[in-house]
Design an enzyme around this catalytic site. Structure first.
Site, short mmCIF file in Angstrom:
data_model
loop_
_atom_site.label_atom_id
_atom_site.label_comp_id
_atom_site.label_asym_id
_atom_site.label_seq_id
_atom_site.Cartn_x
_atom_site.Cartn_y
_atom_site.Cartn_z
N LYS A 1 -3.30 0.01 4.43
CA LYS A 1 -1.90 -0.06 4.88
C LYS A 1 -1.45 1.30 5.43
CE LYS A 1 -0.52 0.96 0.16
NZ LYS A 1 -0.11 0.41 -1.12
N ARG B 1 9.08 -4.33 -8.97
CA ARG B 1 9.04 -4.38 -7.51
C ARG B 1 8.80 -5.84 -7.15
NH1 ARG B 1 5.13 -0.11 -4.39
NH2 ARG B 1 3.56 -1.66 -4.92
N HIS C 1 0.79 -4.83 -10.56
CA HIS C 1 0.66 -3.42 -10.15
C HIS C 1 1.24 -2.52 -11.24
CE1 HIS C 1 -0.10 -0.34 -7.20
NE2 HIS C 1 1.15 0.02 -7.12
N ARG D 1 -8.23 -2.12 -6.57
CA ARG D 1 -7.56 -1.81 -5.30
C ARG D 1 -7.28 -0.32 -5.15
NH1 ARG D 1 -3.68 -5.48 -7.72
NH2 ARG D 1 -2.24 -3.73 -7.74
N TYR E 1 14.10 29.93 13.74
CA TYR E 1 15.47 29.40 13.66
C TYR E 1 16.17 29.83 12.37
CZ TYR E 1 14.40 26.08 17.44
OH TYR E 1 14.07 25.49 18.64
N CYS F 1 9.04 24.91 13.17
CA CYS F 1 9.77 24.28 14.28
C CYS F 1 9.17 22.90 14.57
CB CYS F 1 9.68 25.15 15.52
SG CYS F 1 10.12 26.88 15.26
N ASP G 1 7.39 21.82 17.19
CA ASP G 1 6.06 21.83 17.80
C ASP G 1 5.22 23.04 17.42
OD1 ASP G 1 7.07 19.64 19.38
OD2 ASP G 1 8.09 21.17 20.58
C1 LIG Z 1 -0.79 0.89 -2.10
C2 LIG Z 1 -1.19 -0.03 -3.15
C3 LIG Z 1 -2.38 0.18 -3.86
C4 LIG Z 1 -3.20 1.44 -3.72
O1 LIG Z 1 -2.59 2.48 -4.44
P1 LIG Z 1 -3.28 3.90 -4.64
O2 LIG Z 1 -2.41 4.64 -5.57
O3 LIG Z 1 -3.32 4.52 -3.26
O4 LIG Z 1 -4.64 3.64 -5.16
C5 LIG Z 1 -2.80 -0.81 -4.75
N1 LIG Z 1 -2.04 -1.92 -4.95
C6 LIG Z 1 -0.87 -2.13 -4.33
C7 LIG Z 1 -0.09 -3.35 -4.61
C8 LIG Z 1 -0.40 -1.18 -3.42
O5 LIG Z 1 0.77 -1.39 -2.82
#
Ligand SMILES: *Cc1c(COP(=O)(O)O)cnc(C)c1O
Length: 376
Positions: free
Chosen positions: A39, A137, A171, A226, A272, A319, A321
């Protein structure tokens, strides 16, 4: 693009990705699947080349945040299963089917709408059920009080036609800091699975561990893991370095060029807002990178970069750039030299700490203007 023409660029080491892939793979028991999150343009590393490499390495699943990210990969001929972790409005069910994307489902309403759309098309949509075990979430709330109600709702969702419930997931919110809370979440997830099993509801792929849990809690692996940031060679938190043996290697080195070098007398104001006035006669190098490239302006006056074989500190404000660094003690630095902003000499974690954020954000923020150069 000709190398000398490059103003600022990110080198992405796909060999390091391969190393991290194997490092993660050997941690898993036989049969445990490995999902690679790609992602946010693969955390800023470029979704298509990274996904292609992961697919070639044998990743079992990929994950994206949105339908568009999934379609981008399918258009690039990525064939691996892809899970959309985020919300997709059911009006796009046809696209999910057409591109063979797996959708995470968080509520009954959406499940019903997806079911109707799939039945209308005479097809079956692959879906994963999301349980909220304490992240607050996405997903149906499955704390101790909500467990029975959630399981009943899930049973109704499971029975809908046109949907293939391949997986269920949750998660963790604090796997990089609290064993107690992670185990509470994991217990809630296991309790949910037990209650569902009592109703005859099972899933082929049960998954919950992102990088922190992969590194800290092997007991949570279940059928798939994951890890995201770990694939890109970074630890979610310094406390997570331990289990992986050979270590993770960062993929990205962010570089820019020295545009000019000049000596300025003591008392001269720099950049700046004149936040810095030189205390001594100094040689400043101007680097061709700024916050328009994703270098956080919050690192002004503090970030140490690597140039000409040594460290030089940013002077004054970064800055859009450009930024200035003090090379008084690096007499060899000259226009055209390469400078490293994040990479082996300058951990992006250090820049993140200066900017009051996390390495995830800085990697994602490396802007579109920065070409990614793939090394393999
Ligand atoms: C982004 C995400 C992950 C990966 O998380 P990391 O901390 O980068 O390993 C796993 N599961 C879900 C649902 C996520 O949104």
């Amino acid at each position: 693009m000709d190398k000398l023409r490059r103003r600022a660029w990110a080198e992405i080491d796909l060999k390091a990705l391969e190393h991290n892939y194997h490092t993660l793979r050997v941690m898993l028991p036989q049969g445990c699947r490995l999902l690679a999150p790609v992602k946010a343009d693969a955390y800023g590393h470029g979704a298509i080349p990274v996904a292609r490499k992961l697919e070639a390495l044998g990743a079992d699943y990929l994950a994206v945040a949105s339908l568009d990210e999934g379609i981008e990969l399918r258009r690039a001929e990525v064939k691996a299963p892809i899970l959309i972790l985020g919300h997709t409005d059911p009006v796009w069910a046809g696209e999910l089917l057409e591109h063979d994307l797996t959708q995470g489902v968080f509520d009954e309403e959406t499940a019903r709408a997806l079911s109707r759309a799939a039945v209308r098309e005479g097809r079956t949509l692959t879906v994963h059920m999301k349980a909220d075990t304490g992240m607050s979430r996405l997903g149906l709330l499955c704390d101790e009080r909500g467990l029975e109600a959630a399981a009943e709702t899930m049973a109704r969702m499971y029975a809908l036609p046109g949907l293939r419930w391949e997986g269920i997931f949750t998660h963790f919110s604090h796997a990089d800091g609290s064993e107690e809370y992670t185990m509470l979440q994991f217990t809630r997830f296991l309790d949910l699975l037990t209650v569902l099993e009592g109703k005859g509801i099972t899933f082929k792929i049960r998954h919950c561990a992102a990088s922190a849990a992969v590194l800290n809690y092997p007991c949570t692996y279940l059928d798939m893991v994951r890890p995201g940031i770990a694939f890109y060679g970074h630890y979610p938190d310094p406390s997570c370095q331990g289990l992986d043996g050979s270590g993770l290697t960062p993929l990205m080195t962010l570089k820019a060029r020295v545009a000019s070098v000049k000596s300025l007398p003591a008392g001269t104001a720099v950049s700046y807002g004149r936040t810095r006035v030189l205390e001594r006669e100094s040689r400043l190098a101007v680097l061709t990178i700024g916050y328009g490239d994703g270098l956080p302006r919050a690192c002004s006056d503090r970030l140490r970069v690597w140039v000409g074989g040594g460290y030089a500190t940013v002077v004054g404000r970064i800055c859009m750039d450009l930024c200035m660094v003090d090379v008084t003690d690096l007499p060899g630095v000259k226009p055209g030299d390469e400078a490293e902003l994040y990479g082996p000499h300058v951990p992006v974690e250090d820049a993140a700490e200066l900017a009051g954020t996390i390495q995830y954000e800085l990697l994602c923020n490396v802007s579109k203007r920065i070409p990614r150069i793939y090394l393999d």
